[in-house]
Design a protein around this motif. Structure first.
Motif, PDB file in Angstrom:
ATOM      1  N   UNK A  35       0.872  -1.170   0.000  1.00 26.46           N
ATOM      2  CA  UNK A  35       0.000   0.000   0.000  1.00 26.46           C
ATOM      3  C   UNK A  35       0.905   1.216   0.000  1.00 26.46           C
ATOM      4  N   UNK A  36       0.556   2.189  -0.800  1.00 29.30           N
ATOM      5  CA  UNK A  36       1.273   3.453  -0.814  1.00 29.30           C
ATOM      6  C   UNK A  36       0.317   4.512  -1.327  1.00 29.30           C
ATOM      7  N   UNK A  37       0.824   5.700  -1.493  1.00 28.44           N
ATOM      8  CA  UNK A  37       0.012   6.776  -2.024  1.00 28.44           C
ATOM      9  C   UNK A  37       0.898   7.941  -2.395  1.00 28.44           C
ATOM     10  N   UNK A  38       0.333   8.859  -3.126  1.00 28.44           N
ATOM     11  CA  UNK A  38       1.096  10.040  -3.497  1.00 28.44           C
ATOM     12  C   UNK A  38       1.586  10.734  -2.234  1.00 28.44           C
ATOM     13  N   UNK A  39       2.623  11.527  -2.338  1.00 25.06           N
ATOM     14  CA  UNK A  39       3.214  12.153  -1.155  1.00 25.06           C
ATOM     15  C   UNK A  39       2.192  12.932  -0.328  1.00 25.06           C
ATOM     16  N   UNK A  40       2.302  12.781   0.972  1.00 25.74           N
ATOM     17  CA  UNK A  40       1.421  13.474   1.900  1.00 25.74           C
ATOM     18  C   UNK A  40       1.131  12.614   3.110  1.00 25.74           C
ATOM     19  N   UNK A  41       0.584  13.242   4.109  1.00 22.73           N
ATOM     20  CA  UNK A  41       0.240  12.545   5.340  1.00 22.73           C
ATOM     21  C   UNK A  41      -1.035  11.735   5.124  1.00 22.73           C
ATOM     22  N   UNK A  42      -1.073  10.523   5.652  1.00 29.19           N
ATOM     23  CA  UNK A  42      -2.230   9.650   5.493  1.00 29.19           C
ATOM     24  C   UNK A  42      -2.642   9.095   6.858  1.00 29.19           C
ATOM     25  N   UNK A  43      -3.914   9.261   7.220  1.00 29.13           N
ATOM     26  CA  UNK A  43      -4.414   8.711   8.468  1.00 29.13           C
ATOM     27  C   UNK A  43      -4.337   7.185   8.462  1.00 29.13           C
ATOM     28  N   UNK A  44      -4.608   6.560   7.305  1.00 30.72           N
ATOM     29  CA  UNK A  44      -4.573   5.104   7.268  1.00 30.72           C
ATOM     30  C   UNK A  44      -3.181   4.586   7.627  1.00 30.72           C
ATOM     31  N   UNK A  45      -2.146   5.311   7.216  1.00 33.00           N
ATOM     32  CA  UNK A  45      -0.777   4.901   7.531  1.00 33.00           C
ATOM     33  C   UNK A  45      -0.514   5.026   9.038  1.00 33.00           C
ATOM     34  N   UNK A  46      -0.914   6.132   9.624  1.00 29.88           N
ATOM     35  CA  UNK A  46      -0.741   6.321  11.069  1.00 29.88           C
ATOM     36  C   UNK A  46      -1.500   5.235  11.842  1.00 29.88           C
ATOM     37  N   UNK A  47      -2.688   4.880  11.358  1.00 26.97           N
ATOM     38  CA  UNK A  47      -3.451   3.810  12.004  1.00 26.97           C
ATOM     39  C   UNK A  47      -2.710   2.476  11.912  1.00 26.97           C
ATOM     40  N   UNK A 100       5.952   9.718   0.836  1.00 25.72           N
ATOM     41  CA  UNK A 100       4.858   8.765   0.667  1.00 25.72           C
ATOM     42  C   UNK A 100       4.947   7.631   1.671  1.00 25.72           C
ATOM     43  N   UNK A 101       3.804   7.216   2.210  1.00 26.62           N
ATOM     44  CA  UNK A 101       3.814   6.038   3.070  1.00 26.62           C
ATOM     45  C   UNK A 101       4.083   4.793   2.220  1.00 26.62           C
ATOM     46  N   UNK A 102       4.654   3.781   2.820  1.00 27.92           N
ATOM     47  CA  UNK A 102       4.858   2.512   2.132  1.00 27.92           C
ATOM     48  C   UNK A 102       4.695   1.394   3.153  1.00 27.92           C
ATOM     49  N   UNK A 103       3.794   0.471   2.843  1.00 26.55           N
ATOM     50  CA  UNK A 103       3.478  -0.635   3.739  1.00 26.55           C
ATOM     51  C   UNK A 103       3.435  -1.913   2.932  1.00 26.55           C
ATOM     52  N   UNK A 104       4.119  -2.943   3.414  1.00 24.37           N
ATOM     53  CA  UNK A 104       3.973  -4.261   2.817  1.00 24.37           C
ATOM     54  C   UNK A 104       2.754  -4.925   3.438  1.00 24.37           C
ATOM     55  N   UNK A 105       1.949  -5.570   2.607  1.00 26.77           N
ATOM     56  CA  UNK A 105       0.797  -6.326   3.078  1.00 26.77           C
ATOM     57  C   UNK A 105       1.271  -7.751   3.313  1.00 26.77           C
ATOM     58  N   UNK A 106       1.230  -8.173   4.560  1.00 28.15           N
ATOM     59  CA  UNK A 106       1.666  -9.525   4.899  1.00 28.15           C
ATOM     60  C   UNK A 106       0.499 -10.377   5.335  1.00 28.15           C
ATOM     61  N   UNK A 107       0.744 -11.650   5.392  1.00 31.85           N
ATOM     62  CA  UNK A 107      -0.271 -12.573   5.874  1.00 31.85           C
ATOM     63  C   UNK A 107      -0.308 -12.522   7.392  1.00 31.85           C
ATOM     64  N   UNK A 108      -1.478 -12.637   7.931  1.00 31.54           N
ATOM     65  CA  UNK A 108      -1.612 -12.654   9.380  1.00 31.54           C
ATOM     66  C   UNK A 108      -1.976 -14.067   9.822  1.00 31.54           C
ATOM     67  N   UNK A 109      -1.249 -14.561  10.791  1.00 24.63           N
ATOM     68  CA  UNK A 109      -1.548 -15.859  11.355  1.00 24.63           C
ATOM     69  C   UNK A 109      -2.534 -15.648  12.481  1.00 24.63           C
TER      70      UNK A 109
END
Length: 112
Positions: A35-47, A100-109
């Motif tokens: 998950x990522x997005x154009x540069x800027x602050x994102x509430x979803x990333x902080x969450x 830009x935020x950057x998050x890897x989506x991983x599997x959750x056990x």
């Protein structure tokens, strides 16, 4: 083949703990999903930084997953260097690396 897809995610508020469902883009790079997005602050990333477990909603299905925020500069450069040039609207790679935020989506056990 497109490297991005519009999806919805449900995160949990960093202060309230309440679920927040939003639409965003999922990217595929290096055989993994991000998950990522154009540069800027994102509430979803902080969450996700506060509560990494979230729900990915795609193709009518719900997947419980875990976020891994990517803060290592070399890893960010590699992944965003794959994603951003493929987006004709994205602007400069440098601006994405800087903001830009950057998050890897991983599997959750379950149970962890």
């Amino acid at each position: 083949m497109r490297i991005w897809q519009t999806v919805e995610i449900t995160t949990f508020g960093r202060r309230s703990g309440r679920p927040r469902r939003i639409e965003t883009w999922r990217y595929r790079a290096d055989g993994r999903y991000w998950l990522s997005g154009s540069p800027g602050r994102r509430d979803w990333y902080a969450n996700l930084v506060a509560h990494p477990d979230f729900v990915l909603h795609v193709d009518g299905k719900d997947f419980p997953v875990r976020a891994r925020p990517v803060t290592d500069p070399d890893e960010r450069a590699h992944i965003l260097g794959t994603i951003v040039p493929a987006l004709d609207w994205a602007g400069s790679l440098e601006s994405w690396l800087d903001g830009s935020p950057l998050v890897e989506i991983g599997h959750r056990v379950e149970g962890t």
